[in-house]
Design a protein around this motif. Structure first.
Motif, PDB file in Angstrom:
ATOM      1  N   LEU A  68       0.885  -1.224   0.202  1.00 48.63           N
ATOM      2  CA  LEU A  68      -0.308   0.019   0.017  1.00 48.63           C
ATOM      3  C   LEU A  68       0.739   1.280   0.153  1.00 48.63           C
ATOM      4  N   GLY A  69       2.024   1.388   0.683  1.00 49.03           N
ATOM      5  CA  GLY A  69       2.873   2.213   0.808  1.00 49.03           C
ATOM      6  C   GLY A  69       3.501   2.650  -0.466  1.00 49.03           C
ATOM      7  N   GLU A  70       3.770   1.660  -1.270  1.00 45.23           N
ATOM      8  CA  GLU A  70       4.543   1.849  -2.697  1.00 45.23           C
ATOM      9  C   GLU A  70       3.531   2.906  -3.563  1.00 45.23           C
ATOM     10  N   ILE A  71       2.185   2.507  -3.289  1.00 49.07           N
ATOM     11  CA  ILE A  71       1.308   2.822  -4.214  1.00 49.07           C
ATOM     12  C   ILE A  71       1.015   4.394  -3.738  1.00 49.07           C
ATOM     13  N   VAL A  72       0.641   4.577  -2.378  1.00 46.53           N
ATOM     14  CA  VAL A  72       0.465   5.780  -1.952  1.00 46.53           C
ATOM     15  C   VAL A  72       1.730   6.998  -1.946  1.00 46.53           C
ATOM     16  N   PHE A  73       2.771   6.491  -1.779  1.00 46.26           N
ATOM     17  CA  PHE A  73       3.740   7.461  -1.705  1.00 46.26           C
ATOM     18  C   PHE A  73       4.239   7.931  -2.848  1.00 46.26           C
ATOM     19  N   ASN A  74       3.821   7.211  -3.962  1.00 45.58           N
ATOM     20  CA  ASN A  74       4.331   7.542  -5.523  1.00 45.58           C
ATOM     21  C   ASN A  74       3.272   8.249  -6.226  1.00 45.58           C
ATOM     22  N   ASP A  75       2.059   8.252  -5.642  1.00 49.35           N
ATOM     23  CA  ASP A  75       0.861   8.687  -6.505  1.00 49.35           C
ATOM     24  C   ASP A  75       0.044   9.589  -5.447  1.00 49.35           C
ATOM     25  N   PRO A  76       0.206  10.849  -5.524  1.00 45.50           N
ATOM     26  CA  PRO A  76      -0.536  11.936  -4.696  1.00 45.50           C
ATOM     27  C   PRO A  76      -2.115  11.743  -4.833  1.00 45.50           C
ATOM     28  N   LYS A  77      -2.717  11.182  -6.039  1.00 51.62           N
ATOM     29  CA  LYS A  77      -4.083  10.982  -6.167  1.00 51.62           C
ATOM     30  C   LYS A  77      -4.299   9.822  -5.262  1.00 51.62           C
ATOM     31  N   GLU A  78      -3.792   8.789  -5.267  1.00 52.09           N
ATOM     32  CA  GLU A  78      -4.106   7.451  -4.467  1.00 52.09           C
ATOM     33  C   GLU A  78      -3.984   7.679  -3.048  1.00 52.09           C
ATOM     34  N   ARG A  79      -2.818   8.744  -2.473  1.00 57.63           N
ATOM     35  CA  ARG A  79      -2.850   8.969  -1.189  1.00 57.63           C
ATOM     36  C   ARG A  79      -3.932   9.894  -0.877  1.00 57.63           C
ATOM     37  N   LEU A  80      -4.520  10.826  -1.709  1.00 51.83           N
ATOM     38  CA  LEU A  80      -5.901  11.422  -1.436  1.00 51.83           C
ATOM     39  C   LEU A  80      -6.880  10.626  -1.140  1.00 51.83           C
ATOM     40  N   ALA A  81      -6.947   9.428  -2.083  1.00 54.47           N
ATOM     41  CA  ALA A  81      -8.093   8.543  -1.934  1.00 54.47           C
ATOM     42  C   ALA A  81      -7.703   7.645  -0.612  1.00 54.47           C
ATOM     43  N   LEU A  82      -6.788   7.383  -0.214  1.00 59.09           N
ATOM     44  CA  LEU A  82      -6.474   6.695   1.073  1.00 59.09           C
ATOM     45  C   LEU A  82      -6.999   7.285   2.135  1.00 59.09           C
ATOM     46  N   ASN A  83      -6.471   8.799   2.210  1.00 57.44           N
ATOM     47  CA  ASN A  83      -6.796   9.573   3.370  1.00 57.44           C
ATOM     48  C   ASN A  83      -8.469   9.864   3.503  1.00 57.44           C
ATOM     49  N   GLY A  84      -9.275   9.828   2.118  1.00 54.30           N
ATOM     50  CA  GLY A  84     -10.376  10.023   2.144  1.00 54.30           C
ATOM     51  C   GLY A  84     -11.283   9.014   2.990  1.00 54.30           C
ATOM     52  N   ILE A  85     -10.777   7.724   2.813  1.00 53.80           N
ATOM     53  CA  ILE A  85     -11.387   6.659   3.494  1.00 53.80           C
ATOM     54  C   ILE A  85     -11.049   6.583   4.802  1.00 53.80           C
ATOM     55  N   THR A  86      -9.786   6.534   5.229  1.00 50.88           N
ATOM     56  CA  THR A  86      -9.345   6.444   6.534  1.00 50.88           C
ATOM     57  C   THR A  86      -9.636   7.535   7.567  1.00 50.88           C
ATOM     58  N   HIS A  87      -9.389   8.817   6.981  1.00 56.27           N
ATOM     59  CA  HIS A  87      -9.295   9.904   8.132  1.00 56.27           C
ATOM     60  C   HIS A  87     -10.653  10.157   8.549  1.00 56.27           C
ATOM     61  N   PRO A  88     -12.015  10.318   8.020  1.00 51.24           N
ATOM     62  CA  PRO A  88     -13.257  10.279   8.767  1.00 51.24           C
ATOM     63  C   PRO A  88     -13.236   9.564   9.964  1.00 51.24           C
ATOM     64  N   ALA A  89     -13.033   8.149   9.770  1.00 51.86           N
ATOM     65  CA  ALA A  89     -13.116   7.040  10.871  1.00 51.86           C
ATOM     66  C   ALA A  89     -11.970   7.235  11.830  1.00 51.86           C
ATOM     67  N   ILE A  90     -10.858   7.731  11.693  1.00 49.11           N
ATOM     68  CA  ILE A  90     -10.017   8.090  12.669  1.00 49.11           C
ATOM     69  C   ILE A  90      -9.939   9.155  13.529  1.00 49.11           C
ATOM     70  N   ARG A  91     -10.548  10.418  12.678  1.00 51.35           N
ATOM     71  CA  ARG A  91     -10.840  11.713  13.248  1.00 51.35           C
ATOM     72  C   ARG A  91     -12.072  11.151  14.183  1.00 51.35           C
ATOM     73  N   ARG A  92     -13.063  10.705  14.230  1.00 54.75           N
ATOM     74  CA  ARG A  92     -14.045  10.302  14.970  1.00 54.75           C
ATOM     75  C   ARG A  92     -13.760   9.544  16.378  1.00 54.75           C
ATOM     76  N   GLU A  93     -12.664   8.474  16.142  1.00 55.13           N
ATOM     77  CA  GLU A  93     -12.157   8.023  17.377  1.00 55.13           C
ATOM     78  C   GLU A  93     -11.215   8.733  18.083  1.00 55.13           C
ATOM     79  N   ILE A  94     -10.481   9.751  17.538  1.00 50.68           N
ATOM     80  CA  ILE A  94      -9.710  10.638  18.345  1.00 50.68           C
ATOM     81  C   ILE A  94     -10.336  11.513  19.028  1.00 50.68           C
ATOM     82  N   ARG A  95     -11.689  11.989  18.392  1.00 48.56           N
ATOM     83  CA  ARG A  95     -12.537  12.716  19.519  1.00 48.56           C
ATOM     84  C   ARG A  95     -13.121  12.116  20.416  1.00 48.56           C
ATOM     85  N   ARG A  96     -13.362  10.814  20.099  1.00 47.14           N
ATOM     86  CA  ARG A  96     -14.082   9.982  21.277  1.00 47.14           C
ATOM     87  C   ARG A  96     -13.236   9.806  22.530  1.00 47.14           C
ATOM     88  N   GLN A  97     -11.997   9.443  22.339  1.00 43.09           N
ATOM     89  CA  GLN A  97     -11.141   9.309  23.275  1.00 43.09           C
ATOM     90  C   GLN A  97     -10.739  10.589  23.948  1.00 43.09           C
TER      91      GLN A  97
END
Length: 198
Positions: A68-97
């Motif tokens: 996954l790292g090889e894909i996202v560290f070499n393609d900014p569009k794919e990195r944005l796509a990954l962040n779009g999937i993961t960040h909302p869930a991570i933010r919710r859990e950060i706020r909860r804790q």
């Protein structure tokens, strides 16, 4: 009081967060949360695999971080796509804790370690932001040694984040972690009374 703790890759955020915890701070670690949402069976991992293909999974269903790292560290569009999937869930859990800590321990400092705090524009969540800093040259050297990367691979990872000098300028507090552990500890000793005042 809460503080957002950030820096760049290989600047030593974990070292500083451990020191703060030893002093009595409560820690919310975005990296730990990010790993948890990528465990087999978690809906976030399922969504990531649906986007990037089953090749990013090992035979036991675990995420192949290197692939996954090889894909996202070499393609900014794919990195944005990954962040779009993961960040909302991570933010919710950060706020909860954070909210749980602030409710159960209102007198204690809550430190939230978020590597991409500025990139994700999360500074408004915190009273203050602390940046763990080392010059880029040191950062590059440490990253190459730590992760056994070539200079090119290490630079690609550094370039995927906001420049460390820019983060330093934006910070409320800066901890320079380019010297000895004792020197880092001394800076935190000096800062501690200011960040734990009610």
């Amino acid at each position: 009081m809460n503080i957002g703790l950030t820096g760049g890759i290989a600047t030593g955020k974990s070292t500083v967060s451990s020191m703060l915890v030893r002093k009595g701070a409560l820690l919310v670690d975005a990296d730990v949360i990010a790993r948890e949402v990528m465990l087999p069976g978690h809906p976030v991992l399922a969504e990531v695999a649906a986007h990037f293909g089953q090749d990013i999974l090992q035979t036991d269903g675990q995420l192949d971080r290197k692939k996954l790292g090889e894909i996202v560290f070499n393609d900014p569009k794919e990195r944005l796509a990954l962040n779009g999937i993961t960040h909302p869930a991570i933010r919710r859990e950060i706020r909860r804790q954070m909210e749980a800590y602030e409710k159960s321990n209102p007198e204690q400092l809550v430190v939230v370690d978020i590597p991409l705090l500025y990139e994700s524009e999360l500074q408004s969540l915190f009273h203050k932001v602390m940046v763990v800093y080392v010059p880029r040259k040191t950062q590059l050297q440490r990253l190459m040694e730590r992760d056994r990367l070539t200079e090119e691979q290490a630079k690609a990872r550094l370039d995927s984040q906001m420049d460390i000098e820019q983060k330093k300028r934006m910070a409320d507090y800066v901890i320079d972690n380019s010297g000895s552990m004792a020197e880092t500890e001394r800076q935190l000793d000096e800062l501690w009374p200011r960040i734990t005042r009610p």
